[in-house]
Scaffold this motif. Structure first.
Motif, PDB file in Angstrom:
ATOM      1  N   GLY A 121       0.831  -1.576  -0.010  1.00  0.00           N
ATOM      2  CA  GLY A 121       0.112   0.515  -0.125  1.00  0.00           C
ATOM      3  C   GLY A 121       1.029   1.232  -0.180  1.00  0.00           C
ATOM      4  O   GLY A 121       0.262   2.142   0.055  1.00  0.00           O
ATOM      5  N   GLY A 122       2.150   1.252   0.195  1.00  0.00           N
ATOM      6  CA  GLY A 122       3.056   2.292   0.367  1.00  0.00           C
ATOM      7  C   GLY A 122       4.276   2.340   1.089  1.00  0.00           C
ATOM      8  O   GLY A 122       4.538   0.570   1.474  1.00  0.00           O
ATOM      9  N   ALA A 123       5.195   3.103   0.568  1.00  0.00           N
ATOM     10  CA  ALA A 123       5.673   2.864   2.105  1.00  0.00           C
ATOM     11  C   ALA A 123       5.811   3.442   3.454  1.00  0.00           C
ATOM     12  O   ALA A 123       5.381   4.604   3.278  1.00  0.00           O
ATOM     13  CB  ALA A 123       6.982   3.555   1.623  1.00  0.00           C
ATOM     14  N   THR A 124       6.922   2.801   4.498  1.00  0.00           N
ATOM     15  CA  THR A 124       6.543   3.151   6.078  1.00  0.00           C
ATOM     16  C   THR A 124       8.495   3.296   6.335  1.00  0.00           C
ATOM     17  O   THR A 124       8.624   2.780   5.521  1.00  0.00           O
ATOM     18  CB  THR A 124       6.171   1.976   6.746  1.00  0.00           C
ATOM     19  OG1 THR A 124       5.510   3.425   8.015  1.00  0.00           O
ATOM     20  CG2 THR A 124       6.066   0.803   7.052  1.00  0.00           C
ATOM     21  N   SER A 125       8.730   3.533   7.180  1.00  0.00           N
ATOM     22  CA  SER A 125       9.894   3.893   7.503  1.00  0.00           C
ATOM     23  C   SER A 125      10.195   3.442   9.327  1.00  0.00           C
ATOM     24  O   SER A 125       9.105   4.199  10.150  1.00  0.00           O
ATOM     25  CB  SER A 125      10.582   4.479   6.957  1.00  0.00           C
ATOM     26  OG  SER A 125       9.709   6.334   8.074  1.00  0.00           O
ATOM     27  N   PHE A 126      11.070   3.163   9.573  1.00  0.00           N
ATOM     28  CA  PHE A 126      11.554   3.128  10.862  1.00  0.00           C
ATOM     29  C   PHE A 126      12.454   4.661  10.864  1.00  0.00           C
ATOM     30  O   PHE A 126      13.098   5.567  10.104  1.00  0.00           O
ATOM     31  CB  PHE A 126      13.064   2.643  11.786  1.00  0.00           C
ATOM     32  CG  PHE A 126      12.191   1.467  11.084  1.00  0.00           C
ATOM     33  CD1 PHE A 126      11.135   0.892  12.893  1.00  0.00           C
ATOM     34  CD2 PHE A 126      12.344   0.610  10.791  1.00  0.00           C
ATOM     35  CE1 PHE A 126      10.481  -0.367  12.980  1.00  0.00           C
ATOM     36  CE2 PHE A 126      12.292  -1.032  11.004  1.00  0.00           C
ATOM     37  CZ  PHE A 126      10.666  -1.139  11.930  1.00  0.00           C
ATOM     38  N   HIS A 127      12.252   5.373  11.912  1.00  0.00           N
ATOM     39  CA  HIS A 127      12.666   6.769  11.620  1.00  0.00           C
ATOM     40  C   HIS A 127      12.925   8.033  12.998  1.00  0.00           C
ATOM     41  O   HIS A 127      12.288   7.172  14.401  1.00  0.00           O
ATOM     42  CB  HIS A 127      12.151   7.812  10.761  1.00  0.00           C
ATOM     43  CG  HIS A 127      10.995   8.638  11.344  1.00  0.00           C
ATOM     44  ND1 HIS A 127      10.233   9.631  11.689  1.00  0.00           N
ATOM     45  CD2 HIS A 127       9.661   8.181  10.823  1.00  0.00           C
ATOM     46  CE1 HIS A 127       8.889   9.310  11.967  1.00  0.00           C
ATOM     47  NE2 HIS A 127       8.710   8.719  10.938  1.00  0.00           N
ATOM     48  N   LEU A 128      13.568   8.958  12.906  1.00  0.00           N
ATOM     49  CA  LEU A 128      13.667   9.763  14.296  1.00  0.00           C
ATOM     50  C   LEU A 128      13.121  10.926  14.180  1.00  0.00           C
ATOM     51  O   LEU A 128      13.735  11.964  15.245  1.00  0.00           O
ATOM     52  CB  LEU A 128      15.174   9.975  14.746  1.00  0.00           C
ATOM     53  CG  LEU A 128      15.626   8.278  14.661  1.00  0.00           C
ATOM     54  CD1 LEU A 128      17.489   8.671  15.188  1.00  0.00           C
ATOM     55  CD2 LEU A 128      15.565   7.747  16.808  1.00  0.00           C
ATOM     56  N   GLY A 129      13.089  11.049  13.566  1.00  0.00           N
ATOM     57  CA  GLY A 129      11.952  12.554  13.346  1.00  0.00           C
ATOM     58  C   GLY A 129      10.618  13.010  14.337  1.00  0.00           C
ATOM     59  O   GLY A 129      10.917  14.069  14.190  1.00  0.00           O
ATOM     60  N   ASN A 130      10.069  12.203  14.455  1.00  0.00           N
ATOM     61  CA  ASN A 130       9.035  12.657  15.765  1.00  0.00           C
ATOM     62  C   ASN A 130       9.864  12.790  17.074  1.00  0.00           C
ATOM     63  O   ASN A 130       9.482  13.572  17.921  1.00  0.00           O
ATOM     64  CB  ASN A 130       8.698  11.068  15.748  1.00  0.00           C
ATOM     65  CG  ASN A 130       7.578  10.788  15.007  1.00  0.00           C
ATOM     66  OD1 ASN A 130       7.524  11.438  14.128  1.00  0.00           O
ATOM     67  ND2 ASN A 130       6.882   9.787  15.113  1.00  0.00           N
ATOM     68  N   THR A 131      11.956  12.385  17.635  1.00  0.00           N
ATOM     69  CA  THR A 131      11.565  12.804  18.651  1.00  0.00           C
ATOM     70  C   THR A 131      11.933  14.760  18.704  1.00  0.00           C
ATOM     71  O   THR A 131      11.764  14.858  19.349  1.00  0.00           O
ATOM     72  CB  THR A 131      13.447  12.257  18.222  1.00  0.00           C
ATOM     73  OG1 THR A 131      13.167  11.154  18.155  1.00  0.00           O
ATOM     74  CG2 THR A 131      14.185  12.614  19.253  1.00  0.00           C
ATOM     75  N   PHE A 132      12.230  15.385  17.555  1.00  0.00           N
ATOM     76  CA  PHE A 132      12.791  16.470  17.223  1.00  0.00           C
ATOM     77  C   PHE A 132      11.642  16.778  17.425  1.00  0.00           C
ATOM     78  O   PHE A 132      11.696  18.310  17.859  1.00  0.00           O
ATOM     79  CB  PHE A 132      13.246  16.868  16.552  1.00  0.00           C
ATOM     80  CG  PHE A 132      14.960  16.125  16.644  1.00  0.00           C
ATOM     81  CD1 PHE A 132      15.360  17.220  18.082  1.00  0.00           C
ATOM     82  CD2 PHE A 132      15.368  14.866  15.839  1.00  0.00           C
ATOM     83  CE1 PHE A 132      16.820  16.756  18.183  1.00  0.00           C
ATOM     84  CE2 PHE A 132      16.429  15.080  16.343  1.00  0.00           C
ATOM     85  CZ  PHE A 132      17.000  15.035  17.323  1.00  0.00           C
ATOM     86  N   CYS A 133      10.063  16.659  16.680  1.00  0.00           N
ATOM     87  CA  CYS A 133       8.794  16.977  17.327  1.00  0.00           C
ATOM     88  C   CYS A 133       8.290  17.118  18.441  1.00  0.00           C
ATOM     89  O   CYS A 133       7.716  18.275  19.045  1.00  0.00           O
ATOM     90  CB  CYS A 133       8.020  16.353  16.463  1.00  0.00           C
ATOM     91  SG  CYS A 133       6.305  17.135  15.911  1.00  0.00           S
TER      92      CYS A 133
END
Length: 195
Positions: A33-45
């Motif tokens: 259905g599309g891509a997802t990812s592990f990332h650290l962006g939410n950390t700084f939000c």
């Protein structure tokens, strides 16, 4: 530097950190259905919401990760979803941190508990909201088949949960480490929303 200029500067800085952490500290996972990812962006939000309050923190996350989506051909079509969810993370985290716990008045163990609970609240919003919103967005806005949308939502639940755990640990640790120094030099008072 007056408070308004300082806040705008900090929103820009936190947006840049969100962008860098999302774009360059990411492991993509393709699904039907599309891509997802592990990332650290939410950390700084989340960190932005702890420092600046809910709306400014959410705006920083929405700008940083929204731009990350818009500049990535894999995610460009889901940028509106990202912008809404990251704004939500910031609002929930900031609401709990500043309106429920008043973290700028706390210290020691009470500060640690309040910061961790606030970050958990913001990430819980995302853990629940991301798969649900993703399913409806993928099915009704993008027109993907229901089976593909369910597969993406399932993977989103996994990646979002791991991203949330990392965000809670890292953002709480950073805030707890820098808050005393920012408090001492008066910057924390200038950044935090008024009670």
């Amino acid at each position: 530097m007056n408070n308004k200029t300082l806040k705008i500067t900090m929103i820009g800085l936190m947006a840049a950190l969100c962008y860098v952490a999302f774009t360059f500290m990411q492991i993509k996972i393709p699904t039907p259905g599309g891509a997802t990812s592990f990332h650290l962006g939410n950390t700084f939000c989340v960190l932005a919401a702890l420092l600046l309050g809910g709306v400014p923190g959410g705006v920083a996350g929405a700008i940083g990760m929204g731009i990350g989506d818009l500049l990535d051909p894999t995610y460009v079509i889901v940028a509106p979803k990202t912008i809404i969810l990251k704004l939500g993370i910031g609002i929930v985290t900031g609401l709990v941190a500043h309106k429920v716990f008043h973290i700028q008045r706390l210290e020691g163990k009470r500060l640690y508990q309040a910061v961790i609970l606030s970050t958990i609240a913001g990430m819980l919003f995302n853990v629940v909201g991301e798969p649900i919103f993703s399913y409806f967005y993928t099915t009704f806005i993008l027109g993907a088949p229901e089976k593909a949308a369910k597969a993406l939502a399932s993977w989103n639940a996994i990646t979002t949960s791991i991203n949330a755990i990392l965000a809670v640990i890292i953002s709480s640790s950073i805030y707890i480490a820098i808050a005393p120094r920012l408090q001492k030099n008066g910057i924390l008072k200038q950044l935090a929303p008024k009670d």
